[in-house]
Write a protein that holds these residues in place. Structure first.
Motif, PDB file in Angstrom:
ATOM      1  N   LEU A   1      32.424 -50.049  10.647  1.00 41.38           N
ATOM      2  CA  LEU A   1      31.920 -51.292  11.213  1.00 41.38           C
ATOM      3  C   LEU A   1      31.884 -52.403  10.170  1.00 41.38           C
ATOM      4  O   LEU A   1      32.277 -53.527  10.451  1.00 41.38           O
ATOM      5  N   SER A   2      31.426 -52.095   8.974  1.00 37.55           N
ATOM      6  CA  SER A   2      31.353 -53.130   7.952  1.00 37.55           C
ATOM      7  C   SER A   2      32.747 -53.544   7.497  1.00 37.55           C
ATOM      8  O   SER A   2      32.993 -54.724   7.239  1.00 37.55           O
ATOM      9  N   GLU A   3      33.678 -52.578   7.404  1.00 40.39           N
ATOM     10  CA  GLU A   3      35.051 -52.917   7.025  1.00 40.39           C
ATOM     11  C   GLU A   3      35.700 -53.781   8.101  1.00 40.39           C
ATOM     12  O   GLU A   3      36.369 -54.769   7.792  1.00 40.39           O
ATOM     13  N   ASP A   4      35.506 -53.436   9.363  1.00 39.55           N
ATOM     14  CA  ASP A   4      36.062 -54.222  10.460  1.00 39.55           C
ATOM     15  C   ASP A   4      35.465 -55.626  10.485  1.00 39.55           C
ATOM     16  O   ASP A   4      36.169 -56.598  10.724  1.00 39.55           O
ATOM     17  N   PHE A   5      34.170 -55.726  10.240  1.00 37.24           N
ATOM     18  CA  PHE A   5      33.516 -57.027  10.231  1.00 37.24           C
ATOM     19  C   PHE A   5      34.109 -57.922   9.150  1.00 37.24           C
ATOM     20  O   PHE A   5      34.371 -59.102   9.387  1.00 37.24           O
ATOM     21  N   GLU A   6      34.345 -57.373   7.967  1.00 37.14           N
ATOM     22  CA  GLU A   6      34.925 -58.161   6.876  1.00 37.14           C
ATOM     23  C   GLU A   6      36.348 -58.600   7.212  1.00 37.14           C
ATOM     24  O   GLU A   6      36.739 -59.736   6.924  1.00 37.14           O
ATOM     25  N   LYS A   7      37.127 -57.739   7.837  1.00 37.96           N
ATOM     26  CA  LYS A   7      38.489 -58.103   8.226  1.00 37.96           C
ATOM     27  C   LYS A   7      38.478 -59.218   9.281  1.00 37.96           C
ATOM     28  O   LYS A   7      39.255 -60.165   9.198  1.00 37.96           O
TER      29      LYS A   7
ATOM     30  N   ILE B   1      40.012 -63.024   8.970  1.00 39.82           N
ATOM     31  CA  ILE B   1      40.985 -63.536   9.940  1.00 39.82           C
ATOM     32  C   ILE B   1      40.485 -64.831  10.569  1.00 39.82           C
ATOM     33  O   ILE B   1      41.261 -65.773  10.758  1.00 39.82           O
ATOM     34  N   ARG B   2      39.198 -64.904  10.872  1.00 38.68           N
ATOM     35  CA  ARG B   2      38.635 -66.138  11.436  1.00 38.68           C
ATOM     36  C   ARG B   2      38.773 -67.304  10.462  1.00 38.68           C
ATOM     37  O   ARG B   2      39.127 -68.415  10.855  1.00 38.68           O
ATOM     38  N   ILE B   3      38.470 -67.066   9.209  1.00 37.19           N
ATOM     39  CA  ILE B   3      38.575 -68.129   8.197  1.00 37.19           C
ATOM     40  C   ILE B   3      40.023 -68.597   8.075  1.00 37.19           C
ATOM     41  O   ILE B   3      40.296 -69.803   8.047  1.00 37.19           O
ATOM     42  N   LEU B   4      40.959 -67.662   8.024  1.00 34.40           N
ATOM     43  CA  LEU B   4      42.375 -68.029   7.931  1.00 34.40           C
ATOM     44  C   LEU B   4      42.834 -68.809   9.157  1.00 34.40           C
ATOM     45  O   LEU B   4      43.592 -69.775   9.035  1.00 34.40           O
ATOM     46  N   THR B   5      42.368 -68.413  10.325  1.00 36.94           N
ATOM     47  CA  THR B   5      42.741 -69.114  11.553  1.00 36.94           C
ATOM     48  C   THR B   5      42.232 -70.553  11.543  1.00 36.94           C
ATOM     49  O   THR B   5      42.975 -71.481  11.884  1.00 36.94           O
ATOM     50  N   VAL B   6      40.989 -70.750  11.151  1.00 40.13           N
ATOM     51  CA  VAL B   6      40.433 -72.102  11.081  1.00 40.13           C
ATOM     52  C   VAL B   6      41.202 -72.941  10.068  1.00 40.13           C
ATOM     53  O   VAL B   6      41.524 -74.104  10.323  1.00 40.13           O
TER      54      VAL B   6
END
Length: 87
Positions: free
Chosen positions: A53-59, A63-68
């Motif tokens: 869960l923590s690894e998925d959250f970081e990924k 991805i959200r930051i890169l998209t923005v």
């Protein structure tokens, strides 16, 4: 080995145990220890639940930051090209 040493060995080999990358004798020992040790059962269940869960959250956060950033860059480039074209 003492129980504390067994638990330490179990915790060290747990990642390989989950991935089935151990020798058959070691896999059997890990299964037996996991069934008989309440401390290791609790620790292994905690690792299974929390780590992915923590690894998925970081990924997802990355991805959200890169998209923005990409959308922002595209908008700025479009605005710049429009002003440059009409000027």
């Amino acid at each position: 080995m003492e129980n504390n040493q067994d638990c330490a060995v179990f915790q060290d080999l747990y990642e390989l145990y989950i991935d089935c990358e151990l020798e058959p004798e070691t896999m059997e020992w890990m299964r037996e220890h996991e069934m008989g040790c309440m401390y290791c059962i609790n620790k292994s269940q905690t690792k299974i639940v929390n780590v992915p869960l923590s690894e998925d959250f970081e990924k997802i956060k990355t991805i959200r930051i890169l998209t923005v950033l990409l959308y922002g860059s595209f908008a700025a480039l479009s605005l710049w090209m429009s002003v440059w074209y009409f000027w």
